[in-house]
Every structure is written in structure tokens, then in C-alpha cells.
Write an enzyme that holds these catalytic residues in place. Structure first.
Site, PDB file in Angstrom:
ATOM      1  CD  GLU A  74      -2.569   1.480   2.431  1.00  0.00           C
ATOM      2  OE1 GLU A  74      -2.636   0.754   3.458  1.00  0.00           O
ATOM      3  OE2 GLU A  74      -3.120   2.596   2.495  1.00  0.00           O
ATOM      4  CG  ASP A 142       8.250   9.505  13.842  1.00  0.00           C
ATOM      5  OD1 ASP A 142       7.095   9.947  13.437  1.00  0.00           O
ATOM      6  OD2 ASP A 142       9.074  10.304  14.210  1.00  0.00           O
ATOM      7  CG  ASP A 144       8.202  15.052  16.328  1.00  0.00           C
ATOM      8  OD1 ASP A 144       9.180  16.056  16.760  1.00  0.00           O
ATOM      9  OD2 ASP A 144       7.383  14.742  15.642  1.00  0.00           O
TER      10      ASP A 144
END
Lengths: 454, 466
Positions: A74, A142, A144
Site C-alpha cells: 500500500e 519515529d 520527533d
């Protein structure tokens, strides 16, 4: 440079852009614009490399190759004006390239590998045998910078600078070590997120096949920092000793803390600052002692934070203090430097994550790969922007001969080379070995004892 | 999987021999493939029944809150008792056959599957734990499980780290060196990984031997889970139709296990008085308890099985300890003086109420448990529909003052081995209301009491109305 009509890219316009610019070298390039993006996708985006990565060797001719692997992956696009399309998939690199060029997405996300083509998923709703389900997906992380806002004094929010960027380096080093040494993963891709963080893609087959529970367990293994603005102590170390993974992490954290974070953020400079640090020491007498001493001293010296840290460490080394108090040295260091990752991103196979080599719309910067072994030399403020790339194309383009590829004319070249040599080449070698090996195994397999009968 | 059509025998067909061969000659099996044997119909059912007894007893033991070691020793006794065979080499065969038959029995619904998985995993866990380290190692190798014991060289290299991990999670590091450590894929111990309570290196987690039992048991459980789904699919697709008259009824009967709530704590507010017992016995006791009660009055004695079955039932309906002691003492009085009763029997009554020994509150027996029991000569416990001869059952039913029509229905259900439906039929016959099935004697009692109370309320309502 702004063009307002949405004409599809064509060669003439590029020449026009080029001509205008070189005619007047004082032209300022914006960091980002939809038109630049069109040119980027037309001439610079590394379609072949991304396709090779996500095919994991199955785009070859070997009989063990599964040709459907790419069409079951996807992708999602975010178009101009925040229009969002999910469940996109491509049968081959040509289709991927054509679609991206025509839609010109402001952001491309990569999702999971499903059991059937995402576009055909509605045929698989309902019924226990026919479900649309994810089968594989890289393990991702991730980090951040906004998760560190409570300890940054140099910037806040979306900004980053070289004073706070070392926090990302420490995170990269620790995660990279844990994933490689503890979990045995080899094919890690670290990518700059384009603004204020980094992503990690773990691409080993074993990682791609992990269940959500396993992903969650690895993320929790890596988590130390808990709590929010209401809790004082966010790192709490119990037990007479640290887990080997944490003691190894401590060595890395301590270095960055003392060399970068402590001085750069002036953690012990002002009263407000050192009060925050002292709060983490669970002993009133030590806190008072330090407070009194530091309030009296002057703060003009540059290395005041380093000196005060030395004071604090010496005081806390006192064997008469309870172990939990002496432990606060580690707790302070970890509180300020230990990686803070977003568990939700890592937990779910279906989580969509931005693709490498995208352009960040707010900064115009390219999401370039980072070499974890060289991350100390990575400077987020010098990452090429879209405008810069266009400048490169227009200027170098004029000078170089026709046989020089577009990519090589720009500062993006180094990034793509890094992707190829440090990540893609080893991965391709491993893929080939694996496909050959499992094909052999399948040929040899008869009704072995491991086959479940009734 | 194959079931030949010869009426008296079942052929279980599998590709490869199933039971633990090789290396240490481990006796525990993972039941991967069905054995390749002919089984008589009697053995088919009997083996399954014997194993079911063990599984049900495991459930009873666990629900009684016994400590792990007690459950283990209970399981050991049960296994020896029920799974014995005439020839010792037939024992492994009985183990495997009985497992596969019960797999057929329990594959059809989620609830059955879950129960079977739980009990089989507990049984497996106990049996695997009891094996010697060498035997366990052989088992792991035979089944190609990815768990390896580490060499002493490897151990020396990581001893310090292992100790550090133990200390970091507040465990004693002195155990290091005394236990064998195993190298397993980290995916097998996610809980330990997530909480950093294990040493992880290059994708392997290093766990002590007692953790290994849990890991292997978890593996067993997940294999069994997959197999059950497969079995269901295969059975439904291929054999259910052709076996409708032969195997299906057997499987059906075996699957009717009690699943409703237990009656260990009597319903709040309902206690029965000693003097009411006679009346209650006539009106609201199920046949099994009624029979025991009458026999007690008649003989002034009951053997142990009967005392347990009836005694726990009475506790379940709300008979208090002091009343129970008085009841039994009084019932035994014509044949023994009170002192003898106090000396030899009172202790057991108090024990059932959790007032002696380790003070566990025992649960009244469910229908399945009672049906499974084995009353011998001189015993009156068990399930009349199962254990009585046809004439005795007929006589007992007449004693309940049921209509001939009802009695015929009950007898027919009994012949079809639907014991609990037969009991339900007696309920319907003696109360004027419907009953779908009886799973527990105390259920019969409460349903009966509820019905009678309702009747009484309606009656008084009509009186006040008119």
C-alpha cells in the site's frame, strides 16, 4: 517563479525555467513550490532505487520470485490542499513513476504489504477465509524533536538547530546499537524526516514478519521515559543494577550529555534551570546544599553548567547516601538524553510512514538517508532543499555535458549514493541469497513431520 | 484422516508415527500426526472417556484453588489411574488415540475448543515439567523446536550479563550456574523482552530452564489451536455425514460437559432448615440425590462416594455446617453412637465445608462429574440414568410418581445415552414446566424451588384478588 496554471510538466517549461534563472543569478529560489515539485518528480526522484528496495529481490527472474509483491504494497498520497488518497498500489516501476508524476503528491507514505492488491480489497470483506489483511511490514521508529520540548532551551516547536540536534544523534546511536546487537537486525535505513526528526526502517525479513505484539515488545524494551508534564520523575530506575542494554546506553548518553546537551542547553546555568534538574534528586539535604552553593556563585563563566554538574556528581557519589539517591545521576542523564520514541508508530503493522526522498512541504528539505555510523557529521541545516536542487539543475546543468545524469548534477546525488551503497546493495545481496535458499528448501520438502494433519 | 466403514473398528490413518520416538525416548507427545492404527469402537470411546476424566479432574482441581504442586500430584495420580493399559507399550498408544478422539469431540465450537486447549495444555505442561532435563532436551530436538541449551563456553561468556539482568529486575543472581539456560528466539518471550527482564543478544533471548516449560507449553497451545480449526474443517467437510450413525453420537455424548456456573457458594439468602429436608427431598431433589437420601434413611449409612455427592449437594442448596453435622449424625444414629460419628465422620463433613485442613471450599459435583464416576458394589452415588439397570431405573422413576408417558420418555432418552436430557424429562414430568437440560444437581434444585415459589406466589395472588 510561481506559475499558476496546472499544466503537466513538459520539457519546454523546464528550459524556460532554466533560462530565466541563469539569465539573472540573483533570482532567489523558494524552498518549496508545487512547480518545483513537478520538476523534482520528473527528473530527480529515485524511482528505481525505491522500487528495488520494496521489491526485496522479487523483481528478478528467479523462479522463486513472487511477482505480486510490489502490487500488494500500500502507498498513500497527500495531494495539494490536503487531499488524501489511500490503498494505492503499483504493478511495476513504470506505473509507480507515471502515477507519482501525474499526481504530484506533496507527501508519499508507505504502508504494509497485504495478502491481495489494496485496490481489490473490497472483494475480500466478510467471510472468515477471505479477509484483507496485512502480511508484512518493516519495523519502523519515529523520533520527533517536539517530544523533547521540555528540555530544549535553544528552540521550540518545529525549529531545530545544531544545539539540540545531538539529541537525535544519541537516539540514532542507541536504537541502532540495540536493533543490531540485541535483536540481530542488519538492514536498517535511517532517514531525516525533513524537519525535526528521524525515522528508522528495519527491513530484515524477520522484522517485516513481526506481529504487532512483537513490535510493541521491542518498542517497550527501548522505552525508559514515561510520564507527562504532571509527573516530576519521568525516568525511574529500580533494582540494584541496570539491565545490560541500559548500562550500554548510559555510556553513550553520558558522553552526549556532558559534551553537548549540558553546555548547549545551559541546564545548570539559571536558577530556574538547575531547580528543574535538582527536582530529580530524591534527597532534600542534597538539593538544599546544591541550591545554596549555586545561588551564591556567579554565572558569568561559560562552562558553569559543566562545573556544577561536576559538583553534583561528586556529592552524589557519597556512599552514605541511599542507593536510590546515588542512582539519580543516571536518572538525570537518561531524563535528558535517552531516546523518546512514539510507541504508537512502531506498534502497528498498518501504520503509514513517509517515504524516503520525499520533500517536506514546510521546509522544502529532502528526506535524505542518514548514515548511523557517521551521524555526528550529519547537519540538518545543510540538507538540500527543493529550491537548491533546482538551482543545481539549472546551473550545473548548463556546465555539464549531456551524458551526465540529472541526479549527478545536484547535491542530491550524495544522498542517493548513500542509499545505494550503505543500504540497498547489502540488502539486495541478502535478498538474493534468501530467495534462492527458500526455493531450494521448497523443492526438497516432502511430507515432513512438521506438516499438521488432522 | 480416514475412517473405514467396518462397523466395529475405526482406522485412524496418519502419514507418520506420532509419538515421541528418538533420542531420550521422551514419553510426552505433541500430537502432531494421528497414529496409524485400527481401534475398536469400544476402545475408541473408552480411551476418550478415560482421558476426559483426567481433563475434567484437572479442571476441578484448578477451580478449587489448589496450589500448583498439589495440582501436579493430583494430575500424576489421575493419569496413572485412568490411562493405565494392560500392556505397558500400549500406554503411549492410548495416550495419543485418546487425545485425537477428544480432538474430534472438541473441535466444533469455540467454547469446546477453548476448554480442551486449556486442559490439554495444563496436562502437557505438567507432563513436560516432570520429564528429566535430558528428556526435555530430546523432546525439543525431536520436534525441531528452535530452543537450544547453551554450551558451557557460551555460558561463561555471558554469565556476567545474565547476572546483571537478574539483579536489574530484583531477582537473586545466585541462581545463575545452577540452572541450565536455553537460547530461544526473542519472539517466544515477548513479555520478558518488553519489561527488560531477560538478556537479549542477536535476536535470541536467554531463559532459565523453568521458563522453558512455559515456552514449550505455549508452543503446544498454539499448535493445538491451529490443529483444532483444521480438524473441524476436515471433519465437517469429509466425515460428518458418513459417520452420522456411528461416531457422531459418541462424540456428541462426550462433548456434553458442564459449563454453567458452579454452586460452591450457595445462592445468597437461601438457606434450608434441617426440618425442611424431607419435604425438599421429595419435591425438589433430582433423582440421584433423592436416591441417596432415601438410601441413607433406609440403611442409616452411606459409603464415602455417596456422602460426598450428597453432602456437597446439601451444602450447595444452603445447608449450614451445624445443620449438616446434625443431619448426618442423626441419619447415622441408629447404627452408631454419636461419639463414633464425631470421631470418624464429623471431620469429613467439616472438611467439605472448608473448616479443616487447607480450608478450601469444595464445589458440589456437576452432572458430568457424577456421570463419569464409577460406583462400585455397595455404592449408591453416580447418575441413576447412567449407572442403574433398566429395571432399577424404572422402579426409581415410579417412586417419583411420574406418569407412565413420562417414564417411557425418560427410559428412551436413557437408552440413547442422553442422561441429562432424561433428567430434564423427569423435571418436566414432576413440575409443570419446561426444562432444556440439567447440567448440575443444584441447578435442578434451584429451578424446582423457583418454580414452586412462583406457584405459591400466583396462588396467594389469586386469593387476594378474589
Amino acid at each position: 517563479m510561481g506559475a499558476d496554471n496546472a499544466d503537466p510538466m513538459d520539457e519546454d517549461r523546464v528550459e524556460e525555467v532554466g533560462a530565466e534563472a541563469s539569465a539573472d543569478s540573483r533570482v532567489v529560489y523558494e524552498d518549496f513550490s508545487p512547480d518545483y515539485l513537478r520538476i523534482y518528480y520528473a527528473r530527480l526522484f529515485p524511482y528505481a532505487e525505491i522500487y528495488k528496495w520494496l521489491s526485496y529481490g522479487h523483481d528478478g527472474k528467479h523462479p522463486g520470485c513472487d511477482a505480486t509483491i510490489m502490487s500488494r504494497r500500500e502507498f498513500s498520497f497527500t495531494l495539494e490542499h490536503d487531499i488524501y488518497i489511500r490503498y494505492l498500489s503499483f504493478h511495476d516501476v513504470a506505473e509507480m513513476e507515471a502515477t507519482i508524476k501525474s499526481k504530484c503528491p506533496h507527501k508519499i507514505d508507505i504502508g504494509a504489504l497485504y495478502n491481495v492488491e489494496p485496490a481489490k480489497r473490497s472483494a475480500y470483506a466478510g467471510g472468515s477465509d477471505r479477509v484483507f489483511a496485512s502480511v508484512e511490514r518493516e519495523l519502523v521508529f519515529d523520533i520527533d524533536m517536539t517530544d523533547y520540548d521540555d528540555i530544549r532551551t535553544c528552540c521550540s516547536g518545529a525549529d531545530i538547530c545544531l544545539k539540540c540536534w545531538p539529541l537525535m544523534n544519541v537516539a540514532i546511536k542507541i536504537l541502532d546499537t540495540v536493533l543490531r546487537e540485541d535483536f540481530g537486525f542488519e538492514h536498517l535505513l535511517w532517514v531525516y524526516s525533513g524537519r525535526r526528526g528521524v525515522h528508522c526502517w528495519v527491513c530484515d525479513t524477520r522484522a517485516r514478519r513481526l506481529s504487532n505484539e512483537a513490535r510493541s515488545a521491542i518498542a517497550r524494551y527501548l522505552t525508559l521515559y514515561k510520564g507527562n508534564e504532571n509527573t516530576t520523575k519521568k525516568v525511574s530506575l529500580t533494582g540494584p543494577s541496570l539491565h545490560p542494554a541500559l548500562s550500554r546506553a548510559y555510556e553513550i548518553c553520558r558522553g552526549y550529555f556532558e559534551e553537548h546537551i549540558l553546555p548547549n542547553q545551559g541546564l545548570l546555568r539559571s536558577e530556574e534551570q538547575f531547580d528543574k534538574v535538582l527536582e530529580l534528586v530524591p534527597d532534600e539535604s542534597v538539593r538544599t546544599q546544591m541550591r545554596d552553593r549555586w545561588k551564591r556563585a556567579s554565572t558569568s563563566k561559560d562552562d558553569v553548567s559543566a562545573i556544577r554538574w561536576k559538583h553534583l556528581k561528586q556529592t552524589l557519589e557519597n556512599k552514605k547516601l541511599a542507593p536510590s539517591v546515588r542512582r539519580s545521576v543516571e536518572e538525570i542523564v537518561f531524563s535528558y538524553t535517552y531516546p523518546r520514541l512514539d510507541i504508537e508508530v512502531s506498534k502497528h503493522m498498518n501504520h503509514l510512514l513517509k517515504a524516503p526522498f520525499c520533500i517536506h512541504p514546510k521546509t522544502g528539505r529532502v528526506c535524505v538517508p542518514i548514515d548511523p555510523l557517521d551521524c555526528d557529521n550529519f547537519d540538518p541545516t545543510t540538507v538540500p532543499t527543493l529550491g537548491q536542487l533546482l538551482y543545481d539543475l539549472n546551473n550545473e546543468g548548463g556546465k555539464a555535458g549531456p551524458e551526465v545524469k540529472d541526479l549527478e548534477k545536484t547535491s542530491l546525488n550524495a544522498a542517493v549514493r548513500l542509499f545505494q551503497t550503505k543500504f540497498l546493495d547489502p540488502l539486495q545481496r541478502a535478498n538474493k541469497a534468501e530467495i534462492t535458499c527458500s526455493y531450494q528448501q521448497k523443492l526438497q520438502q516432502t511430507s515432513a513431520t512438521n506438516v499438521l494433519s488432522w | 484422516m480416514e475412517f473405514r466403514s467396518r462397523a466395529s473398528h475405526v482406522k485412524l490413518n496418519g502419514a507418520v508415527k506420532a509419538y515421541g520416538v528418538g533420542g531420550g525416548g521422551s514419553r510426552v507427545s505433541m500430537y502432531l500426526v494421528a497414529p496409524d492404527v485400527d481401534v475398536s469402537l469400544e476402545d475408541f470411546e473408552q480411551y476418550a472417556l478415560d482421558r476426559l476424566r483426567v481433563l475434567i479432574a484437572i479442571e476441578e482441581n484448578r477451580s478449587r484453588g489448589k496450589r500448583a504442586e498439589e495440582v501436579d500430584s493430583a494430575v500424576s495420580d489421575l493419569w496413572k489411574k485412568h490411562m493405565r493399559t494392560v500392556h505397558s507399550d500400549a500406554q503411549q498408544q492410548k495416550d495419543v488415540i485418546s487425545h485425537f478422539v477428544l480432538r474430534l469431540v472438541h473441535c466444533r465450537t469455540e467454547e469446546l475448543r477453548r476448554w480442551f486447549m486449556e486442559m490439554e495444555t495444563a496436562l502437557f505442561r505438567f507432563r513436560f515439567k516432570a520429564e528429566s532435563p535430558e528428556s526435555q532436551k530430546a523432546f525439543i530436538e525431536d520436534h525441531k523446536l528452535p530452543y537450544k541449551s547453551i554450551s558451557s563456553g557460551e555460558f561463561e561468556a555471558m554469565k556476567e550479563k545474565l547476572a546483571q539482568v537478574m539483579r536489574s529486575s530484583n531477582q537473586s543472581a545466585s541462581l545463575i550456574g545452577e540452572t541450565n539456560f536455553y537460547k530461544v528466539p526473542f519472539e517466544e518471550v515477548l513479555d520478558l523482552v518488553a519489561t527488560r527482564r531477560v538478556y537479549v543478544h542477536q535476536g535470541h533471548a536467554f531463559v532459565p530452564r523453568d521458563q522453558l516449560v512455559t515456552i514449550v507449553s505455549n508452543h503446544f497451545r498454539s499448535m493445538l489451536s491451529q490443529s483444532l480449526i483444521l480438524t473441524n474443517r476436515n471433519w465437517t467437510a469429509m466425515f460428518a455425514a458418513q459417520e452420522e450413525d456411528r461416531l457422531s453420537p459418541i462424540l456428541e455424548a462426550l462433548s456434553k460437559r458442564y459449563l454453567a456456573p458452579d454452586y460452591s457458594k450457595s445462592v445468597s439468602g437461601s438457606s434450608v432448615a434441617l426440618q425442611d429436608l424431607d419435604g425438599l427431598a421429595m419435591r425438589s431433589f433430582p433423582l440421584c440425590m433423592r436416591h441417596l437420601y432415601l438410601k441413607l434413611q433406609e440403611d442409616h449409612h452411606l459409603r464415602h462416594g455417596g456422602r460426598q455427592q450428597l453432602g456437597l449437594f446439601l451444602k450447595g442448596i444452603g445447608l449450614k455446617l451445624e445443620d449438616a453435622l446434625a443431619f448426618w449424625r442423626g441419619a447415622f444414629a441408629p447404627r452408631m453412637p454419636a461419639e463414633k460419628f464425631d470421631k470418624e465422620y464429623a471431620y469429613n463433613v467439616r472438611h467439605n465445608y472448608g473448616k479443616e485442613g487447607k480450608r478450601t471450599d469444595y464445589t458440589p459435583y456437576s452432572c458430568m462429574y457424577i456421570i463419569m464416576s464409577n460406583p462400585g458394589v455397595g455404592d449408591h452415588h453416580g447418575c441413576p440414568f447412567r449407572h442403574f439397570s433398566a429395571e432399577n431405573l424404572h422402579a426409581a422413576l415410579s417412586g417419583m410418581r411420574l406418569e407412565p408417558k413420562t417414564i417411557d420418555e425418560v427410559m428412551e432418552k436413557t437408552r440413547g445415552r442422553h442422561y441429562q436430557l432424561a433428567c430434564a424429562a423427569t423435571f418436566e414430568g414432576s413440575h409443570n414446566c419446561q426444562c432444556d437440560g440439567i447440567n448440575h444437581p443444584n441447578q435442578y434444585f434451584s429451578q424446582s424451588q423457583n418454580y414452586l415459589k412462583e406457584q405459591a406466589e400466583n396462588a396467594s395472588q389469586m386469593e387476594t384478588d378474589s
